[in-house]
Design a protein around this motif. Structure first.
Motif, PDB file in Angstrom:
ATOM      1  N   LEU A   1       0.847  -1.203   0.000  1.00 47.30           N
ATOM      2  CA  LEU A   1       0.000   0.000   0.000  1.00 47.30           C
ATOM      3  C   LEU A   1       0.882   1.252   0.000  1.00 47.30           C
ATOM      4  N   GLY A   2       1.941   1.223   0.815  1.00 42.67           N
ATOM      5  CA  GLY A   2       2.861   2.370   0.871  1.00 42.67           C
ATOM      6  C   GLY A   2       3.637   2.519  -0.424  1.00 42.67           C
ATOM      7  N   LEU A   3       4.061   1.390  -0.987  1.00 44.49           N
ATOM      8  CA  LEU A   3       4.848   1.436  -2.220  1.00 44.49           C
ATOM      9  C   LEU A   3       3.988   1.974  -3.370  1.00 44.49           C
ATOM     10  N   ARG A   4       2.737   1.547  -3.413  1.00 44.96           N
ATOM     11  CA  ARG A   4       1.835   2.041  -4.465  1.00 44.96           C
ATOM     12  C   ARG A   4       1.625   3.547  -4.312  1.00 44.96           C
ATOM     13  N   GLU A   5       1.452   3.976  -3.083  1.00 44.28           N
ATOM     14  CA  GLU A   5       1.262   5.406  -2.787  1.00 44.28           C
ATOM     15  C   GLU A   5       2.493   6.208  -3.249  1.00 44.28           C
ATOM     16  N   TYR A   6       3.664   5.693  -2.885  1.00 42.47           N
ATOM     17  CA  TYR A   6       4.903   6.370  -3.281  1.00 42.47           C
ATOM     18  C   TYR A   6       5.048   6.369  -4.801  1.00 42.47           C
ATOM     19  N   ALA A   7       4.778   5.211  -5.433  1.00 46.94           N
ATOM     20  CA  ALA A   7       4.932   5.099  -6.892  1.00 46.94           C
ATOM     21  C   ALA A   7       4.042   6.118  -7.604  1.00 46.94           C
ATOM     22  N   ARG A   8       2.827   6.289  -7.083  1.00 45.89           N
ATOM     23  CA  ARG A   8       1.889   7.202  -7.741  1.00 45.89           C
ATOM     24  C   ARG A   8       2.321   8.660  -7.618  1.00 45.89           C
ATOM     25  N   SER A   9       3.226   8.939  -6.674  1.00 44.89           N
ATOM     26  CA  SER A   9       3.687  10.320  -6.506  1.00 44.89           C
ATOM     27  C   SER A   9       4.815  10.649  -7.480  1.00 44.89           C
ATOM     28  N   LEU A  10       5.325   9.630  -8.186  1.00 50.59           N
ATOM     29  CA  LEU A  10       6.441   9.854  -9.109  1.00 50.59           C
ATOM     30  C   LEU A  10       5.915  10.256 -10.480  1.00 50.59           C
TER      31      LEU A  10
ATOM     32  N   SER B   1       3.637   5.232   5.388  1.00 51.94           N
ATOM     33  CA  SER B   1       3.917   4.019   4.603  1.00 51.94           C
ATOM     34  C   SER B   1       4.631   4.373   3.307  1.00 51.94           C
ATOM     35  N   ALA B   2       4.212   5.467   2.677  1.00 51.59           N
ATOM     36  CA  ALA B   2       4.867   5.900   1.435  1.00 51.59           C
ATOM     37  C   ALA B   2       6.309   6.314   1.724  1.00 51.59           C
ATOM     38  N   ALA B   3       6.539   6.939   2.885  1.00 54.05           N
ATOM     39  CA  ALA B   3       7.897   7.357   3.241  1.00 54.05           C
ATOM     40  C   ALA B   3       8.795   6.134   3.458  1.00 54.05           C
ATOM     41  N   ILE B   4       8.241   5.073   4.041  1.00 55.86           N
ATOM     42  CA  ILE B   4       9.006   3.832   4.233  1.00 55.86           C
ATOM     43  C   ILE B   4       9.375   3.242   2.876  1.00 55.86           C
ATOM     44  N   ALA B   5       8.389   3.211   1.971  1.00 58.90           N
ATOM     45  CA  ALA B   5       8.642   2.657   0.635  1.00 58.90           C
ATOM     46  C   ALA B   5       9.724   3.471  -0.070  1.00 58.90           C
ATOM     47  N   ARG B   6       9.643   4.786   0.052  1.00 54.92           N
ATOM     48  CA  ARG B   6      10.635   5.649  -0.578  1.00 54.92           C
ATOM     49  C   ARG B   6      12.029   5.360  -0.019  1.00 54.92           C
TER      50      ARG B   6
END
Ligand code: GDP
Ligand code: CA
Length: 321
Positions: A20-29, A309-314
């Motif tokens: 969920l965090g990785l998807r969130e981070y990916a979508r911010s790119l 979660s997005a920060a962890i993925a980043r």
């Protein structure tokens, strides 16, 4: 440069939270990478005539936003009418509740399997129901189930965990059927062609272990041209949830972010890791991890909300240049 393709290996809950965090981070790119998740099937079981795939379902429901967050498994708002009937009939396991909506998924899966589709094709078809943003692939189409070795004999992992709450001391784990299993279509390709391989903060013994044990998978990770970065499921010497501590004890590994990182090992020394993220409270482990050949960094590793979660993925994506 940001990766174009990311392949994640993992199990159920820890994997789902990370994805969920990785998807969130990916979508911010500006150019979101394609994400493939290779998911453990070791918890799978035949029950009441149905094929149940707990880790795949946990991940699918979480990415679809239909999971029961409070309970930690199954569909939100589910009822248990069918399970109550099965209990009356004496079918299935009384301690293993299957929600009614959840049973809809198990009937669908079993029906498609009986039509002759391999599990990977079933998963592709079922996950198409929602725009998950992550491609899910089972580690293998073969039936490889984890059994727990206890003093009273071997139990299916689900029985050990859901019936006995891991109270029977585990002496070891056996992946039944693994030696003749082959990776599902796309698994090796996803690892070999990825720009980045990530090991989710999943149970190292009964989630990551069975994925890596499918013949060919561990070698693919070891030989991948991409960096391999893992996240610790252990924070401050304890599991966030689940029974990884009992599992680690059974295989002679201390429940610590340091010991799990060393258990997975540096790729330069025959293991599977180039990088390992630990929580801030485990910052003292960083020098020793780096001395073992693993690039390590301490960051907050609790998945609290979408932003953390997005920060962890980043941090995982950026750990190894
Ligand atoms: P399972 O198949 O449902 O047991 O799930 P996984 O194997 O994918 O993940 C289980 C692991 O996730 C446990 O060992 C937990 O400690 C870990 N976990 C759960 N929530 C978090 C979290 O917020 N942060 C971290 N770092 N690990 C977590
Ligand atoms: Ca699992």
């Amino acid at each position: 440069m940001a990766p174009r393709t990311i392949t994640v290996l993992g199990g159920g809950v820890g994997n789902a939270r990370f994805l969920l965090g990785l998807r969130e981070y990916a979508r911010s790119l500006p150019e979101p990478p394609e994400i493939t998740a290779v998911v453990n099937v070791g918890d799978d079981i035949w029950l009441a005539g149905l094929r149940i795939t707990p880790d795949l379902d946990t991940v699918m429901y979480a990415l679809a936003g239909v999971n029961d967050v409070a309970r930690g498994w199954g569909r939100v708002g589910d009822t248990e009418r069918v399970s109550a009937e099965l209990k009356e009939w004496g079918v299935g396991w009384p301690w293993f509740t299957l929600g009614d909506l959840d049973l809809g998924a198990h009937i669908t899966r079993t029906s498609l399997l009986r039509d002759g589709l391999p599990l990977s094709a079933v998963v592709a078809r079922m996950t198409a129901r929602w725009p998950l943003g992550v491609r899910l692939v089972p580690s293998t189409d073969d039936e490889v189930e984890t059994y727990v070795v206890t003093d009273d004999g071997e139990l299916h992992f689900q029985e050990w965990w859901t019936r006995h709450r891991a109270a029977l001391p585990a002496r070891g784990f056996v992946s039944r059927g693994v030696s003749s299993a082959v990776p599902a279509p796309g698994v090796l390709e996803a690892i070999e062609s990825a720009d980045l391989v990530l090991l989710a903060p999943s149970n190292p013994v009964v989630s990551l272990g069975p994925v890596l044990e499918v013949p060919g998978v561990r070698d693919a990770v070891r030989q991948a041209s991409a960096p391999v970065v893992g996240l610790s499921p252990i924070i401050g010497g304890a599991v966030v949830r689940g029974m990884a501590d009992q599992c680690l004890t059974a295989v002679g590994v201390e429940t610590s972010a340091l010991a799990v990182g060393q258990y997975l090992g540096a790729r330069s020394a025959g293991g599977v890791l180039d990088g390992w993220l630990v929580d801030e409270v485990d910052a003292a482990a960083v020098p020793e991890l780096e001395a073992s050949g693993i690039t390590a960094r301490a960051v907050p590793l609790w998945f609290r909300d979408a932003a953390s979660s997005a920060a962890i993925a980043r941090a995982a994506v950026e750990l190894v240049g």
